[in-house]
Design a protein around this motif. Structure first.
Motif: not given
Length: 326
Positions: A204-215, A235-248, A316-318
């Motif tokens: 959750k932290e990875l997703i929200l941080t990625s979203k906020h950082t890209f905003d 940084k946002a892209y890296r966090l979003g990719v990591k979240a996707f991999i961990l969730l999938c 990535l829906r971010l």
């Protein structure tokens, strides 16, 4: 089968040779008979002449002729008559031998005909079997080709099944990411309890941080000074990719330990079409910034870099409504 035919051909050659020898013997015997007949005729003629001579000598009184000469003539006549008898006997034997040879030759001719018939039958059978083998070979090749085609179709179906399952898993993962972002919105009425239990506090932290950082990154974008946007967007892209991999659930978590470029290609191979067109160029600019080297890309390229991040983070829906995380 070819060896049998070779044996028959060899026997046929041998029989023909024997037949030729018999014919030659027959010819020789015939010639010999002719010569003996001629000799016999000559001897008979000579014998007749001698007999006539004896008769004349006996009829004509010739006191001066010696008795031993007459005796010699009688002896010669007797010898000639014996030789005639021997020649007649020899002729009879030769005629008997010639008759036997003719009989043997007839038997050999019949055998040759029989063997020729067997040869023709064997050749016909061999040709039939060759044709059958040829048809069987063609049929086998057709079956093999059809089996290969079916294997390719099965592999295609299996790949499509894998792709389908990957896309279903990716869609579910993206849906979860979207739910996390929506549930964190101040105006959202959804509860995090409704989100999949797979979403840990870390994810959750990875997703929200990625979203906020890209905003935040988008507010810093400038086509003349790309550095602030580039650092936050990366940084946002890296966090979003990591979240996707961990969730999938169909991707190995160990992929998160790889460099970002390799992670992106893993996701692309998995079935999610990320934009990798500027991956190397962005990585090169980031490496320069880490070394303290300033970057000054053209404004047109800066806009392409912004679109590159927007496209991938949207996938990535971010992206979307801006979150205020305080």
């Amino acid at each position: 089968m070819p060896s049998k035919i070779d044996e028959i051909l060899s026997l046929h050659t041998r029989i023909e040779k024997l037949s030729s020898n018999h014919l030659q013997t027959k010819y020789d015997l015939t010639q010999e008979l002719k010569e003996l007949a001629q000799q016999e005729k000559s001897i008979k003629t000579e014998n007749d002449e001698l007999k006539e001579a004896v008769v004349r000598l006996q009829a004509e009184p010739k006191p001066e002729r010696k008795v031993e000469d007459i005796t010699k003539l009688i002896t010669t006549i007797n010898e000639l008559e014996n030789e005639i008898s021997q020649n007649e006997l020899q002729n009879s034997e030769l005629e008997s031998e010639l008759t036997v040879k003719k009989t043997e030759h007839g038997i050999l001719v019949n055998k040759i005909k029989i063997l020729q018939n067997e040869k023709e039958e064997l050749e016909t059978s061999s040709n039939q079997k060759k044709a059958e083998r040829s048809r069987a070979k063609k049929a086998s090749a057709k079956v093999r080709s059809e089996r290969e085609r079916l294997n390719r179709l099965r592999q295609q179906i299996e790949r499509k099944e894998v792709t389908k399952k990957n896309l279903e898993s990716a869609t579910q993962t993206l849906s979860i990411i979207e739910q996390v972002i929506v549930s964190s919105s101040p105006v959202s009425e959804s509860d995090l309890k409704d989100i999949s239990p797979e979403v840990t506090a870390e994810i959750k932290e990875l997703i929200l941080t990625s979203k906020h950082t890209f905003d935040e990154a988008q507010t810093k974008f400038s086509s003349t000074d790309l550095t602030p946007f580039l650092l936050d967007a990366a940084k946002a892209y890296r966090l979003g990719v990591k979240a996707f991999i961990l969730l999938c659930d169909r991707m190995a978590n160990k992929i998160v330990d790889q460099p970002l470029g390799e992670q992106a290609f893993e996701i692309v191979n998995y079935g999610l079409i990320l934009n990798t067109r500027h991956l190397n160029a962005v990585d090169a600019m980031l490496q320069k910034l880490e070394k303290g080297v300033e970057i000054a890309p053209l404004a047109s390229f800066a806009n392409e870099v912004r679109d590159y991040f927007i496209e991938n983070l949207s996938l990535l829906r971010l992206t979307g409504a801006i979150l205020d995380l305080g």
